[in-house]
Design a protein around this motif. Structure first.
Motif, mmCIF file in Angstrom:
data_model
loop_
_atom_site.group_PDB
_atom_site.id
_atom_site.type_symbol
_atom_site.label_atom_id
_atom_site.label_comp_id
_atom_site.label_asym_id
_atom_site.label_seq_id
_atom_site.Cartn_x
_atom_site.Cartn_y
_atom_site.Cartn_z
ATOM 1 N N ARG A 244 -27.598 16.703 -29.208
ATOM 2 C CA ARG A 244 -27.032 15.838 -28.319
ATOM 3 C C ARG A 244 -26.842 17.435 -27.292
ATOM 4 N NH1 ARG A 244 -26.894 10.083 -25.645
ATOM 5 N NH2 ARG A 244 -28.036 9.426 -26.629
ATOM 6 N N PRO A 245 -27.168 18.203 -26.532
ATOM 7 C CA PRO A 245 -26.659 19.720 -25.898
ATOM 8 C C PRO A 245 -25.965 18.793 -24.373
ATOM 9 C CG PRO A 245 -28.885 20.327 -27.197
ATOM 10 C CD PRO A 245 -29.005 18.377 -27.224
ATOM 11 N N GLN A 246 -25.874 20.437 -24.300
ATOM 12 C CA GLN A 246 -24.328 19.914 -23.166
ATOM 13 C C GLN A 246 -25.652 19.531 -22.332
ATOM 14 O OE1 GLN A 246 -20.528 21.393 -21.913
ATOM 15 N NE2 GLN A 246 -20.638 22.611 -23.098
ATOM 16 N N GLY A 247 -25.658 18.875 -21.167
ATOM 17 C CA GLY A 247 -25.963 18.837 -20.288
ATOM 18 C C GLY A 247 -27.453 18.057 -20.203
ATOM 19 N N GLN A 248 -27.795 17.529 -21.679
ATOM 20 C CA GLN A 248 -28.923 16.552 -22.209
ATOM 21 C C GLN A 248 -28.687 14.890 -21.908
ATOM 22 O OE1 GLN A 248 -32.138 18.244 -22.029
ATOM 23 N NE2 GLN A 248 -33.114 16.827 -23.805
ATOM 24 N N CYS A 249 -29.559 14.173 -21.235
ATOM 25 C CA CYS A 249 -29.241 12.538 -21.487
ATOM 26 C C CYS A 249 -29.393 12.127 -22.935
ATOM 27 C CB CYS A 249 -30.142 12.265 -20.924
ATOM 28 S SG CYS A 249 -29.827 12.676 -19.071
ATOM 29 N N CYS A 250 -30.643 12.594 -23.735
ATOM 30 C CA CYS A 250 -31.084 11.791 -24.906
ATOM 31 C C CYS A 250 -30.717 12.994 -26.175
ATOM 32 C CB CYS A 250 -32.473 10.998 -25.130
ATOM 33 S SG CYS A 250 -31.753 10.096 -23.552
ATOM 34 N N ASP A 251 -30.521 12.649 -27.062
ATOM 35 C CA ASP A 251 -30.574 12.871 -28.446
ATOM 36 C C ASP A 251 -32.452 13.752 -28.834
ATOM 37 O OD1 ASP A 251 -28.477 12.066 -29.219
ATOM 38 O OD2 ASP A 251 -28.409 11.126 -30.502
ATOM 39 N N LEU A 252 -32.551 14.960 -29.827
ATOM 40 C CA LEU A 252 -33.021 15.558 -29.866
ATOM 41 C C LEU A 252 -33.394 16.349 -30.757
ATOM 42 C CD1 LEU A 252 -32.403 18.533 -29.406
ATOM 43 C CD2 LEU A 252 -33.094 18.627 -26.732
ATOM 44 N N CYS A 253 -34.893 17.217 -31.677
ATOM 45 C CA CYS A 253 -34.518 17.331 -32.802
ATOM 46 C C CYS A 253 -34.490 19.221 -33.261
ATOM 47 C CB CYS A 253 -35.713 16.675 -33.774
ATOM 48 S SG CYS A 253 -35.792 15.004 -34.334
ATOM 49 N N GLY A 254 -33.741 19.362 -33.275
ATOM 50 C CA GLY A 254 -34.278 20.564 -33.420
ATOM 51 C C GLY A 254 -32.847 21.841 -33.573
ATOM 52 N N ALA A 255 -31.666 23.172 -32.917
ATOM 53 C CA ALA A 255 -31.365 23.508 -33.610
ATOM 54 C C ALA A 255 -30.382 23.559 -31.997
ATOM 55 C CB ALA A 255 -31.362 24.762 -34.116
ATOM 56 N N VAL A 256 -29.137 23.855 -31.962
ATOM 57 C CA VAL A 256 -28.462 24.663 -30.120
ATOM 58 C C VAL A 256 -27.747 25.862 -31.642
ATOM 59 C CG1 VAL A 256 -26.232 24.541 -28.968
ATOM 60 C CG2 VAL A 256 -28.016 22.648 -29.275
ATOM 61 N N VAL A 257 -27.802 27.215 -30.371
ATOM 62 C CA VAL A 257 -26.642 28.004 -30.924
ATOM 63 C C VAL A 257 -25.871 28.287 -29.979
ATOM 64 C CG1 VAL A 257 -27.722 30.621 -31.289
ATOM 65 C CG2 VAL A 257 -28.547 28.870 -32.004
ATOM 66 N N LEU A 258 -24.590 28.687 -29.959
ATOM 67 C CA LEU A 258 -23.952 28.610 -29.293
ATOM 68 C C LEU A 258 -23.218 30.305 -28.912
ATOM 69 C CD1 LEU A 258 -21.624 26.078 -29.660
ATOM 70 C CD2 LEU A 258 -23.286 26.185 -27.517
ATOM 71 N N LEU A 259 -23.110 31.364 -28.021
ATOM 72 C CA LEU A 259 -23.162 32.511 -27.853
ATOM 73 C C LEU A 259 -21.471 32.966 -27.307
ATOM 74 C CD1 LEU A 259 -26.676 34.117 -26.852
ATOM 75 C CD2 LEU A 259 -25.149 33.588 -29.133
ATOM 76 N N THR A 260 -20.934 33.047 -27.548
ATOM 77 C CA THR A 260 -19.428 33.456 -27.018
ATOM 78 C C THR A 260 -19.388 34.651 -26.694
ATOM 79 O OG1 THR A 260 -17.961 32.753 -28.408
ATOM 80 C CG2 THR A 260 -16.715 34.117 -27.854
ATOM 81 N N HIS A 261 -19.497 35.220 -25.314
ATOM 82 C CA HIS A 261 -20.299 36.287 -24.642
ATOM 83 C C HIS A 261 -18.790 37.058 -23.901
ATOM 84 C CE1 HIS A 261 -19.027 34.668 -20.403
ATOM 85 N NE2 HIS A 261 -20.142 33.506 -20.888
ATOM 86 N N GLY A 262 -19.147 38.814 -24.411
ATOM 87 C CA GLY A 262 -18.438 39.535 -23.109
ATOM 88 C C GLY A 262 -19.027 39.423 -21.709
#
Length: 453
Positions: A244-262
């Motif tokens: 359940r990514p940020q901003g999503q109401c329900c669970d989903l199947c897949g993947a989430v990548v989080l980038l720390t940006h400069g």
């Protein structure tokens, strides 16, 4: 203004402001079948009824003949050129019987917080937005089509709805003073209702790395409106360990990548890179990707925000989201400095329901059979050597006059045919199906700077 003029106005607005646009989709036009109780427009000679206790504005584009017309106590019918109403005998049309009148549906059913009712101006094949960002964000330009009638509920009023600008009835509002005057007018009250507060402010998103949407406080109302047709409950995700990514109401199947940006990271350039370099490849067909800036998790304090890349599997193919996530990690490892990415992490959902359990069952059965075979191969020679297991001929087994023993029905062919078949296994191995993989990469070029910080 025609459809072409509306599109040109929208494109001009986007070009001048360089801001994202959200277009309101539903309307209260007379000729739209979904606005009527029978999901069809009133037939010739039929009775027409508008809700008496509702305020509404209805655009009529054509001429209609009706037998009865019940108007609301407070509302308006806006007649386009050549449109009008005539009187006709009841049931004069063959498709119009003597049944119930055509009733205009409740115009207050449309909520500002319903993600279904908005369309983004930067939509592209393969891209989507998480649920909270499908509703106008604080830096968005909101456009209501000037060639259609509409009515919008502003919600419970728990927190103000703030956007960059609002275009309605051919006017664009960029200050609270002018917007408040419009909302207090009769035209405004016919189109906007509810205790919610609508506010505008010329807040451009000047950060190339993007801006946070700002709908976190409104997400409970967004999810409630989204799930109302489903009884307020999320559908079951078709995989183990759903995300359940940020901003999503329900669970989903897949993947989430989080980038720390400069400071050199460019959100639009990275979104275009994901779309052009990866999503066009055959192995990633059937994936939907969302790229946006979100508040950073409180447990990680190196930065206030991070870039969230959500890969949702919407087709029958499984595992493609994880492959794309790992490809993005490899891309950052090679081009992180040029992209302005300091570090990256990923999460991945488990196997799809049915796929993982069937594989686990098959693997478990095969492993059990192999283990049993190995035990027999090792144990039989040992038992025979110890004298506890002896092989004898059949002639030695049956001596003269000795009793033949009893007839075991378990090994009788005829009897075994009458026995019920084996019962299916009730449980299947779930090992590793619900696991979530984690990967992490830190750009070595920035490792020293982060350690000093």
């Amino acid at each position: 203004m025609g459809a072409l003029g509306w599109v040109l106005l929208w494109l001009k607005l986007c070009a001048l402001t360089q801001a994202a646009s959200k277009l309101w989709v539903p309307n209260t036009d007379f000729e739209v079948a979904a606005n009527w109780s029978q999901n069809r427009t009133p037939c010739e000679g039929g009775a027409v009824e508008f809700p008496a206790d509702k305020m509404l504005s209805v655009l009529v584009r054509e001429s209609h003949a009706v037998s009865d017309l019940l108007l609301p106590l407070d509302g308006e019918l806006v007649l386009a050129s050549g449109a009008g109403f005539g009187i006709s005998d009841a049931g004069s049309h063959r498709d119009c019987g003597a049944g119930d009148p055509a009733v205009f549906r409740d115009p207050d059913r449309f909520s500002w917080y319903d993600p279904h009712l908005w369309r983004s101006g930067d939509e592209a094949p393969g891209l989507f937005s998480v649920d909270a960002e499908r509703v106008p964000c604080r830096h968005d330009d909101v456009v209501f089509p000037p060639s259609a009638s509409f009515r919008v509920g502003l919600g419970p009023g728990a927190s103000p709805v703030r956007v960059r600008s609002i275009s309605a009835l051919g006017r664009t509002f960029t200050s609270d003073e002018h917007l408040a005057a419009f909302l207090a007018s009769r035209a405004g009250r016919l189109r906007f209702h509810g205790p919610g507060v609508l506010s505008v402010g010329p807040e451009d998103c000047a950060d190339p790395s993007g801006c946070v949407c700002g709908n976190a406080e409104a997400q409970p109302w967004i999810c409630a409106a989204l799930l109302q047709p489903l009884g307020g409950r999320c559908p079951q995700a078709d995989c183990h360990g759903a995300l359940r990514p940020q901003g999503q109401c329900c669970d989903l199947c897949g993947a989430v990548v989080l980038l720390t940006h400069g400071p050199t990271f460019d959100l639009e350039r990275y979104r275009a890179r994901v779309l052009g370099t990866f999503l066009g490849l055959p192995q990633y067909q059937g994936l939907q990707v969302a790229v946006s800036k979100v508040p950073r998790s409180p447990r990680l304090r190196e930065a206030d925000t991070e870039i969230q890349v959500v890969m949702a599997e919407v087709g029958p193919e499984t595992g493609s989201a994880g492959r794309l996530a790992r490809a993005l990690l490899a891309d950052v490892a090679e081009h992180g400095e040029a992209l302005g990415v300091l570090a990256v992490t990923m999460r991945e959902s488990g196997a799809h329901v049915g796929v993982g359990s069937a594989a686990g069952l098959a693997g478990g059965v095969a492993a059990s059979l192999l283990l049993a075979l190995l035990v027999l191969l090792v144990a039989l020679p040992l038992l025979r050597r110890a004298g506890r297991l002896r092989w004898r001929r059949r002639e030695e087994e049956v001596s003269a006059g000795a009793p033949l023993g009893f007839h075991n029905p378990v090994f009788d062919v005829a009897a075994s045919k009458e026995l019920p078949g084996p019962r299916p296994l009730s449980g299947a191995s779930k090992a590793a199906t619900g696991s979530t993989s984690h990967s992490y990469f830190v750009n070595p070029l920035f490792a020293g700077a982060e350690a000093e910080a």
